[in-house]
Scaffold this motif. Structure first.
Motif: not given
Length: 511
Positions: A335, A351-352, A354-355, A358-359, A387, A391
């Motif tokens: 994070r 963009q997120s 958290d997402d 995760l990626a 990735t 994003f």
């Protein structure tokens, strides 16, 4: 496009086709016209190329085309976002091994560049290394009756004119590609040629390489284990670079290193940590650390590096970003890595976090506890680019060269110590930098940077005030003139006319 440029483009296309280089292209991604061109070009392939892989064919073709195209390959090796991580990893193996130019030309070239100082260089050997731009000779430097072994690097005769002609053709080819194949515009072929052009201009002046050696020497004067040559400025010019001779064992000669009783694990550690120290601490690093440019000191003093023609530089902001990212992977704080991408503006705010974290976890977790043998950096980089593209992160040119250099350094480190854990070795350097930046010293340096910006702004205020007063004087003078009133009326009339036209268009649209 001139006739000469057209001929050079046609010749380059023929050699690429004959050597099987077109096999690296996926026709499905091309417009119909280019698909046909690739299919026709592959009919010209020599039979022998069928036995090689597509990327190997490309490398052979670039060598056949000559020094400028070898440099293109090396430039594309820094752009996995354009050619893909696998092709970039193979192109990174391009090492400037070319045929040397005629040794009989050397005395004249030295005399032309160094004038009377050329007489100080004696016992000049045949070339010991020949690259696309220059070649290197061993010699003895005689000054004040003292003998000193030196390395003399000499630009190839006519190389500047050759580069200019080839680059003209490449600019023309890039323009054609952008015009007739819109799908290729996202790869920015003209920008790629511009990158090559700038790199070539820097490498074609050996005084700049000498300056790079000097700057790095200042940066590492308190460090142990990383050795670089010293510049003889009196015997250096635009086309000649003279440095002290460094005597080491080629890093690729593992058997000789073992026979000398040197610790390969220690050499691997020194190499990786030195590179990270130069990049993270200094923001200035050797960007061409392939096996041909690295040696092991025979007396166990560490790694010797040569050939400083390609250097990388990143700002303090980017160094902090890089350290945080590496440290985040080491500590598995995904994070934090994601947040730093947002903080620095590399990933858009919509963009997120958290997402994205995760990626990043999907990239980092498979690396934990692995040795260098188990990690394919080409695969990791390919996944990272995929990735970040997902994003909406644009490729950062200032970091691409660093990423390519890390792959090279890790590859050499892996060869020296197959069991090397990259992350464990990196932690002391990266962790110290992160802790330093987060502590009082880092805060003080932040305040100093902000203070410098404020002082610079204050220093420009008198000039801004003077220009503002002059503008106001001009405005007042114009305002008092009859012409000013007429101009103002015309502008108001034009504004209302445009407003009426816009209103009419809106009404027409919603009828």
């Amino acid at each position: 496009m001139g006739l000469a440029a057209t001929f050079r483009l046609l010749r380059a296309g023929f050699i690429l086709a004959r050597e099987g280089a077109l096999s690296v292209i996926d026709p499905k991604a091309l417009p119909p016209v280019m698909k046909t061109g690739v299919r026709l070009g592959r009919l010209l392939e020599r039979r022998s190329v069928k036995k090689r892989g597509p990327v190997e064919n490309l490398r052979h073709a670039l060598y056949a085309l000559g020094p400028t195209y070898v440099k293109i390959g090396q430039t594309l090796a820094t752009r996995p976002d354009i050619v893909g991580a696998d092709v970039a990893a193979h192109l990174a193996l391009l090492q400037d091994k070319m045929e040397p130019f005629d040794f009989a030309l050397v005395p004249g070239l030295l005399s032309e560049a160094l004038h009377e100082r050329a007489a100080d260089l004696t016992e000049i050997s045949p070339p010991i290394a020949a690259a696309s731009i220059a070649q290197v000779h061993r010699a003895v430097l005689m000054t004040d009756g003292l003998r000193k072994d030196v390395a003399v690097k000499i630009l190839r005769p006519g190389i500047k004119a050759r580069f200019r002609a080839d680059l003209e053709a490449q600019y023309a080819g890039a323009a054609l590609a952008e015009r007739w194949a819109p799908g290729l515009r996202r790869l920015r072929p003209t920008d790629v040629v511009k990158t090559l052009d700038r790199s070539a201009r820097l490498e074609l002046d050996l005084r700049l390489e000498a300056a790079s050696i000097s700057e790095m020497a200042e940066n590492i004067k308190e460090d142990d284990g990383f050795i670089i040559p010293e510049v003889s400025w009196d015997h250096t010019a635009e086309t000649v670079l003279t440095t002290s001779w460094v005597d080491g064992i080629p890093i690729r000669d593992v058997e000789a290193i073992d026979a000398a009783g040197l610790d390969r694990k220690e050499l691997a550690r020194i190499l990786l940590q030195s590179f990270l120290r130069h990049a993270v601490r200094d923001g200035f690093f050797h960007a061409d650390m392939h096996q041909g440019n690295l040696f092991a000191d025979r007396h166990g003093k560490g790694i010797i590096a040569v050939d400083f023609g390609i250097m990388g530089r990143i700002t303090r902001k980017e160094r902090r970003f890089l350290a945080d990212i590496l440290y985040g992977f080491i500590t598995r704080d995904y994070r934090m890595i994601a947040q730093r991408h947002f903080d620095i503006g590399y990933v858009p705010r919509h963009q997120s976090v958290d997402d994205f974290a995760l990626a990043l976890r999907s990239i980092g977790e498979p690396l934990q506890g692995r040795t260098a043998t188990d990690i394919s950096m080409a695969k990791v980089l390919g996944q990272l680019f995929a990735t970040t593209e997902l994003f909406d992160m644009q490729t950062r040119p200032e970091l691409v060269l660093l990423q390519k250099s890390m792959v090279l350094v890790e590859g050499v480190s892996r060869m020296l110590d197959p069991q090397l854990n990259i992350w464990t070795v990196a932690e002391p350097v990266v962790g110290d930098f992160v802790r330093r930046e987060a502590g009082p010293i880092g805060r003080i340096e932040d305040l100093r940077d902000h203070a410098n910006v404020a002082l610079d702004t204050i220093g420009r205020l008198p000039g801004l005030v003077t220009r503002a007063e002059a503008a106001l004087d001009d405005y007042d003078t114009e305002k008092r003139s009859p012409q000013r009133k007429t101009t103002r009326r015309l502008l108001i009339a034009a504004f209302w006319l445009l407003a009426l036209i816009a209103a009419a268009l809106i009404v027409q649209t919603f009828r």
